[in-house]
Motif scaffolding. Sequence first.
Motif: not given
Length: 179
Positions: A90-103
């Motif tokens: 679900y989170v991967a579907s929202l974010k830009e595919k080339t960037l990590a995101v804080h959790t």
Amino acid sequence: MSGLLATLPIHLACQLISPGYHGGINVTLVEDSHVVHEMVSLPSGYTAFPEIGVAYKYYKNKLTWNVARKQCMSEGASLAVIDSFRKIDYVASLKEKTLAVHTGIHRLYDNTAEWTDVRTGLPMFFVPWNPTVNPTLRSALSCTALWADGSGVGPWNCGTVLPVVCEIPLYGTTRSSDA
């Protein structure tokens, strides 16, 4: 108390069948039958995922982990706590595919402490770690991020600037006045 003990084996069986899975169906022991689960009003920009009971909002602006945590808290949310493989999707579907995101998973005090949930401060029972990392190694990495490729969560430097995904629960619990 005897009711709690009688249902404890069922709760343990559920955990053994699906360890660490916290999405979709929640097993809750409630003695007061007048508890109502109501859908909360979501702040602007959140996408609801009812099957896992949360809504997410993606921020493109890059922040350090602590600034990101405060950003989410200002909306009554928390950094997204990725505690299942389903939540990764679900989170991967929202974010830009080339960037990590804080959790929302971090070590509270030092690099020897347990990984904890930012919402509760309690140790995490399951984290879908990226298969290439060893989260038990002692290192200066006290925060976590979802890898850019969506392959799992990994230890990360808290000072790294990354995009943010905030999480807010979809349902609030209130007591019915019909008691």
